[in-house]
Design a protein around this motif. Structure first.
Motif, mmCIF file in Angstrom:
data_model
loop_
_atom_site.group_PDB
_atom_site.id
_atom_site.type_symbol
_atom_site.label_atom_id
_atom_site.label_comp_id
_atom_site.label_asym_id
_atom_site.label_seq_id
_atom_site.Cartn_x
_atom_site.Cartn_y
_atom_site.Cartn_z
ATOM 1 N N THR A 58 -13.169 2.290 -2.965
ATOM 2 C CA THR A 58 -12.532 1.411 -3.940
ATOM 3 C C THR A 58 -13.027 1.769 -5.331
ATOM 4 O O THR A 58 -14.243 1.869 -5.559
ATOM 5 C CB THR A 58 -12.836 -0.061 -3.639
ATOM 6 O OG1 THR A 58 -12.282 -0.407 -2.363
ATOM 7 C CG2 THR A 58 -12.233 -0.973 -4.703
ATOM 8 N N SER B 4 -8.414 3.527 -2.110
ATOM 9 C CA SER B 4 -7.594 4.741 -2.113
ATOM 10 C C SER B 4 -7.843 5.606 -0.891
ATOM 11 O O SER B 4 -8.982 5.988 -0.610
ATOM 12 C CB SER B 4 -7.880 5.566 -3.373
ATOM 13 O OG SER B 4 -7.379 6.879 -3.255
ATOM 14 N N GLN B 5 -6.781 5.959 -0.209
ATOM 15 C CA GLN B 5 -6.892 6.912 0.884
ATOM 16 C C GLN B 5 -7.262 8.288 0.360
ATOM 17 O O GLN B 5 -8.018 9.025 0.999
ATOM 18 C CB GLN B 5 -5.575 6.975 1.651
ATOM 19 C CG GLN B 5 -5.597 7.913 2.849
ATOM 20 C CD GLN B 5 -4.281 7.882 3.619
ATOM 21 O OE1 GLN B 5 -3.568 6.890 3.620
ATOM 22 N NE2 GLN B 5 -3.963 8.985 4.264
ATOM 23 N N PHE C 119 -4.713 10.696 -6.230
ATOM 24 C CA PHE C 119 -4.916 9.273 -6.481
ATOM 25 C C PHE C 119 -4.155 8.823 -7.721
ATOM 26 O O PHE C 119 -3.432 7.820 -7.700
ATOM 27 C CB PHE C 119 -6.407 8.959 -6.627
ATOM 28 C CG PHE C 119 -6.681 7.568 -7.123
ATOM 29 C CD1 PHE C 119 -6.239 6.460 -6.412
ATOM 30 C CD2 PHE C 119 -7.383 7.347 -8.307
ATOM 31 C CE1 PHE C 119 -6.482 5.163 -6.876
ATOM 32 C CE2 PHE C 119 -7.632 6.070 -8.768
ATOM 33 C CZ PHE C 119 -7.179 4.971 -8.054
ATOM 34 N N GLU D 298 -0.673 7.921 -5.708
ATOM 35 C CA GLU D 298 -1.025 6.584 -5.229
ATOM 36 C C GLU D 298 -0.995 5.536 -6.335
ATOM 37 O O GLU D 298 -0.299 4.519 -6.227
ATOM 38 C CB GLU D 298 -2.421 6.611 -4.597
ATOM 39 C CG GLU D 298 -2.511 7.361 -3.288
ATOM 40 C CD GLU D 298 -3.887 7.282 -2.662
ATOM 41 O OE1 GLU D 298 -3.989 7.545 -1.456
ATOM 42 O OE2 GLU D 298 -4.858 6.947 -3.383
ATOM 43 N N LEU D 299 -1.776 5.762 -7.387
ATOM 44 C CA LEU D 299 -1.869 4.758 -8.438
ATOM 45 C C LEU D 299 -0.559 4.616 -9.194
ATOM 46 O O LEU D 299 -0.131 3.499 -9.511
ATOM 47 C CB LEU D 299 -3.008 5.116 -9.390
ATOM 48 C CG LEU D 299 -3.239 4.133 -10.542
ATOM 49 C CD1 LEU D 299 -3.550 2.732 -10.027
ATOM 50 C CD2 LEU D 299 -4.364 4.644 -11.452
ATOM 51 N N VAL E 231 -8.970 -0.805 -6.681
ATOM 52 C CA VAL E 231 -7.979 -0.130 -5.851
ATOM 53 C C VAL E 231 -8.679 0.672 -4.760
ATOM 54 O O VAL E 231 -9.511 1.534 -5.053
ATOM 55 C CB VAL E 231 -7.087 0.810 -6.703
ATOM 56 C CG1 VAL E 231 -6.031 1.475 -5.824
ATOM 57 C CG2 VAL E 231 -6.433 0.037 -7.842
ATOM 58 N N ALA F 145 -2.854 3.475 -1.005
ATOM 59 C CA ALA F 145 -3.563 2.768 -2.063
ATOM 60 C C ALA F 145 -3.217 1.290 -2.005
ATOM 61 O O ALA F 145 -2.071 0.919 -1.782
ATOM 62 C CB ALA F 145 -3.187 3.337 -3.426
ATOM 63 N N SER G 203 0.819 -1.207 0.000
ATOM 64 C CA SER G 203 0.000 0.000 0.000
ATOM 65 C C SER G 203 0.853 1.257 0.000
ATOM 66 O O SER G 203 1.170 1.807 1.045
ATOM 67 C CB SER G 203 -0.902 -0.015 1.241
ATOM 68 O OG SER G 203 -1.622 1.172 1.344
#
Length: 349
Positions: free
Chosen positions: A84, A77-78, A165, A169-170, A75, A58, A54
């Motif tokens: 999700t 995601s915070q 995101f 993250e992604l 996914v 994520a 993570s």
């Protein structure tokens, strides 16, 4: 400038027409084939992939192969408040996420308003395009009207933070565990075209080239353009001020997301811009027109002129005249821009 409370009522009809135009209809799929890496992934992450590492909040919670070379990641995601969302990958030949030593050139392909992560595979031939068989294509969810932005939310920030995101993250998740490389380009249509230009400008060095098809390229062009995008922001009963705030009081936030005002940051990046003029074109049914495309056409001309003014040397435009806001044109322009995009991916080998 027109007061915000009047915008939603003025543009309801525009949004209704766009829903019919842009909402994708994904084709039914036969039972997906089993990939050679599927057992490895299931064994490493568990049946729901809940053990996926993570990066910054994520994590992959499910993996589904939906068709040959098409894999959907679910996914959590915070940046999206723990929700999700889906990300579709069009994978290259020989792709194996269990092989952590190999990283593929990566093409981020962004959907427009009223669409989703399935739009490009559902409405175009991208999955059958031979020139993409050596590239990892990333098609992330970006919300019905997320605008590829971390929303202002009346100064509170927080969910949704689509830009965080995608770009933090992604990106990290894909590069650490799913074969994505650091050699990237980005393209998109309409809202996604604005997103492609924003991401290339706001994250210097992240993308080696960008392409935008019928993009909202200068939402601050005039009152009509501001009213139109505020109408999108108000879609699905949303408070339009949540996204970028008021176009006067929070003008700096608007400018920070307006590609025209980011032109200086795009001058060293290869840029492809295309748009019709909203009149009936060769790929339209008789009599079809689009005020939205006409507005975006004026915005794209303004951005192209600003890029020329700031000294951009690698700008390609295809302002093809008659043509409306529709998939037949975006599929054509994707193919027209691929040589430039793929050349940029090969720049560093």
């Amino acid at each position: 400038m027109t007061a915000v409370p009047t915008l939603r009522t003025r543009l309801l009809l525009v949004l209704a027409v766009l829903l019919a135009t842009l909402t994708p209809t994904a084709p039914a799929l036969a039972a997906p084939p089993t990939a050679p890496w599927a057992t490895t992934v299931a064994g490493e992450y568990g049946a729901d992939a809940s053990r996926s590492p993570s990066p910054r909040g994520a994590e992959v919670v499910a993996v589904t192969q939906v068709a040959d070379r098409q894999v959907d990641l679910s996914v959590r995601s915070q940046a999206l408040g723990g929700r999700t969302v889906k990300v579709r990958l069009l994978t290259p030949d020989g792709w194996d996420p269990s092989d952590r030593s190999r990283h593929w050139p990566t093409f981020w392909l962004l959907h427009g308003c009223c669409g989703d992560y399935t739009s490009w595979t559902g409405r175009t031939d991208v999955a059958e395009t031979d020139s993409l068989r050596n590239v990892l294509v990333v098609m992330p969810e970006a919300g019905w009207n997320g605008w590829y932005s971390d929303w202002w939310n009346h100064g509170r920030g927080g969910d949704p933070a689509w830009e965080t995101f995608h770009t933090v993250e992604l990106r990290q998740l894909l590069e650490r565990h799913w074969g994505a490389g650091s050699n990237r380009v980005v393209a998109g249509l309409s809202m996604g075209g604005q997103g492609a230009l924003q991401y290339a400008a706001r994250h210097p060095g992240m993308f080696k080239a960008t392409a935008a098809y019928s993009a909202s390229a200068h939402p601050l062009l005039n009152d009509e353009s501001v009213d139109r995008i505020m109408g999108f922001f108000a879609g699905q009963g949303n408070d339009p001020l949540r996204v970028w705030g008021d176009p006067v009081a929070q003008r700096r936030i608007w400018q920070a997301h307006d590609p025209y005002h980011l032109a200086e940051r795009l001058k060293s990046v290869p840029v492809y811009l295309s748009c019709g003029d909203g009149t009936t074109g060769p790929l339209d049914p008789p009599g079809r027109t689009s005020d939205l495309e006409g507005d975006f056409n004026r915005q794209n001309h303004a951005l192209a002129a600003e890029l020329e003014r700031v000294g951009a040397k690698h700008v390609t435009t295809n302002f093809y005249g008659p043509g409306t806001h529709g998939w037949a044109y975006w599929e054509r322009e994707l193919h027209a821009s691929l040589p430039m995009l793929l050349a940029a991916l090969r720049a560093d080998g």
